[in-house]
Design a protein around this motif. Structure first.
Motif, mmCIF file in Angstrom:
data_model
loop_
_atom_site.group_PDB
_atom_site.id
_atom_site.type_symbol
_atom_site.label_atom_id
_atom_site.label_comp_id
_atom_site.label_asym_id
_atom_site.label_seq_id
_atom_site.Cartn_x
_atom_site.Cartn_y
_atom_site.Cartn_z
ATOM 1 N N TYR A 78 -4.591 -40.468 -119.993
ATOM 2 C CA TYR A 78 -4.144 -40.582 -118.621
ATOM 3 C C TYR A 78 -4.859 -39.552 -117.767
ATOM 4 N N SER A 79 -5.187 -39.943 -116.558
ATOM 5 C CA SER A 79 -5.807 -39.001 -115.627
ATOM 6 C C SER A 79 -4.737 -38.032 -115.129
ATOM 7 N N PRO A 80 -5.144 -36.953 -114.455
ATOM 8 C CA PRO A 80 -4.150 -36.017 -113.915
ATOM 9 C C PRO A 80 -3.165 -36.670 -112.937
ATOM 10 N N THR A 81 -3.580 -37.750 -112.311
ATOM 11 C CA THR A 81 -2.684 -38.421 -111.366
ATOM 12 C C THR A 81 -1.845 -39.499 -112.045
ATOM 13 N N CYS B 237 -12.388 -39.931 -115.365
ATOM 14 C CA CYS B 237 -11.900 -38.578 -115.048
ATOM 15 C C CYS B 237 -13.012 -37.547 -115.174
#
Lengths: 258, 243
Positions: free
Chosen positions: A173-176, A246
């Protein structure tokens, strides 16, 4: 050891029958000092941006590079297999592309196949001074792919910031919170970075920015990027490609207040 | 190339319900932090059916967490934001990383690891990190070799002096080379403390290899432990101290 670079251009070489295949005239690299040359093997890049398959017969091919000023062959018949990420040649010369070539020996008729190179170079119009005592900060940024050519959104945190390196990773998962692209889907993507409408990083395969296995990191000469004009192109896009890519930007922090 | 002066080995608790893992360490407060690595710890031991939750997060679990590092310095600067752990996650099977010098005193009340993925762990587990830090000026680096001491053993846990005796006394060790894959070196030194560092750091033979800051090891107080032999067998391995 990688040297400072401020530009990179991906160059596709369309192969033909055996013999010599000369590089095209690359207008944006005329009179530019080339720092490093990378060859993209088929295991890292199955297809060039044109869609052509990258030739798998690199073991039958060699590279000859002519220096522009002296008309001397700087590099003579260097096997392509020796141009690897961990064995990056520091060229630091202006190249006469139209007199530089690939020699195909025993490769048979390669018509329809291509080779792909990345020339990392000095671009004085975008480079900045690099401080000896580096003090850096690291910021994330990502791009959610929506089509075969997706533009970055503006990233305020790195707007007008001087970038030393860009790191690509494949988190789940990306940071967002967006689902991230896996490493299985990175070999068909090319990144173009723009400054003042000038594409000074053009169609560079994004896998170069995954530097975990790299012997030496890329060292960008404190470049700034107009992200809203920069983009990623995806060859043969599928549903699996429509995820988030990412990155982390390593930024020169020497001039900010502490 | 990285020169090691001191290393703290810290096991952080990762609770499934939290998405933040704080870095708790009193020894590191006020120290200049040089590098941080997350280290996957492979489980070695009996196999249970049904499987028991792993005590330590291994490489795969850490990758599936989507782990990020966020660091703050003492001026309140969040100078590392959401740095993907893939850049500094190493273990026996994946000893590759990006060299990322930190070189700051950290605010440990704010610095943390965060993760995004739905929990793939069901019970609290441990996340092992190695923190390289500085306590005094580095010696002038010189990679010239003046001598070496090699020991060979198949033991899994022992005092270093059992193997080297007093041969390390007075020697300024600049490098360790070992064939051991998986084990901890706990080095008590005259000026340094290298706490339970995994031997994989001394198995890296690239431009990213690790050197030591001319450390003087007290072999009587130093130990080798947690050596991971193949299950059902034992292996002889070497450790070479280069000075």
């Amino acid at each position: 050891m990688n040297k400072l670079v401020s530009g990179a251009i991906g160059v596709e070489l369309f192969l033909s029958a055996s013999g010599k295949v000369y590089f095209p005239d690359i207008i944006d690299l005329r009179h530019k000092r080339i720092k490093h040359i990378d060859f993209c093997p088929v295991t890292s890049l199955p297809n060039a941006p044109s869609g052509n398959q990258i030739s798998a017969l690199m073991n039958t091919m060699s590279l000859t590079i002519m220096e522009s000023n002296t008309q001397k062959e700087l590099i003579q018949s260097l096997p392509l297999a020796n141009l690897t990420l961990s064995n990056r040649l520091f060229i630091n010369k202006i190249i006469d592309f139209q007199r530089s070539y690939i020699t195909l020996t025993g490769a048979g008729n390669q018509t329809g196949n291509s080779l792909y190179f990345v020339f990392w170079y000095d671009e004085p119009s975008v480079w900045n001074v690099v401080n000896q005592n580096t003090r850096s900060i690291i910021e994330p940024f990502e791009i959610q792919l929506t089509s075969h050519k997706t533009y970055f959104k503006e990233h305020l945190a790195i707007r007008n910031k001087q970038i030393e390196n860009i790191l690509l990773t494949f988190p789940v998962y990306s940071p967002t919170g967006n689902q991230g692209i896996t490493s299985d889907f990175h070999s068909n993507k090319f990144m173009t970075l723009v400054k003042n409408n000038f594409e000074y990083f053009r169609q560079v395969p994004i896998y170069f920015f995954n530097q975990v296995n790299a012997e030496y990191p890329i060292r960008l000469q404190n470049i700034t990027i107009d992200f809203e004009k920069s983009y990623i192109e995806t060859l043969g896009i599928t549903e699996d490609d429509l995820q988030s890519i990412c990155f982390n930007a390593i930024i020169d922090d020497n001039n900010s207040a502490h | 190339m990285t020169i090691i002066q001191n290393v703290a080995c810290i096991d952080l608790i990762c609770n499934p319900s939290d998405k933040i893992i704080k870095i708790n360490s009193e020894i590191l407060r006020g120290k200049k932090i040089l590098s941080i690595f997350v280290c996957g710890v492979n489980y070695i031991g009996p196999t249970y059916n049904p499987p028991r939750p792993k005590q330590y997060l291994d490489h795969t679990l850490i990758k599936n967490l989507g782990l990020y590092m966020n660091l703050f310095d003492m001026n309140g600067n969040n100078f590392i934001k959401s740095l993907s752990s893939e850049n500094f996650l190493i273990d026996i099977d994946n000893p590759d990383f990006v060299e990322l010098p930190i070189n700051r005193v950290l605010d440990f009340d704010k610095s943390n690891f965060s993760y995004k993925a739905a929990p793939t762990i069901t019970q609290p587990a441990k996340l092992r990190i190695y923190v390289f830090y500085q306590t005094h000026n580095f010696k002038k680096f010189n990679d010239e070799v003046n001598g070496s001491i090699t020991v060979t053993t198949n033991q899994t846990s022992y005092k270093l002096s059992d193997l080297v005796g007093k041969r390390l006394d007075g020697k300024k060790i600049k490098k360790i080379i070992t064939s051991l894959n998986g084990g901890g070196l706990n080095l008590i030194c005259k000026q340094n403390l290298i706490e339970n560092i995994d031997t994989l750091f001394f198995n890296i033979n690239t431009a990213k290899e690790f050197y030591l800051d001319d450390i003087e090891i007290d072999a009587e107080k130093s130990t080798v432990g947690n050596v991971q032999h193949n299950i059902g067998g034992s292996q002889t391995y070497n450790i070479t101290f280069i000075y």
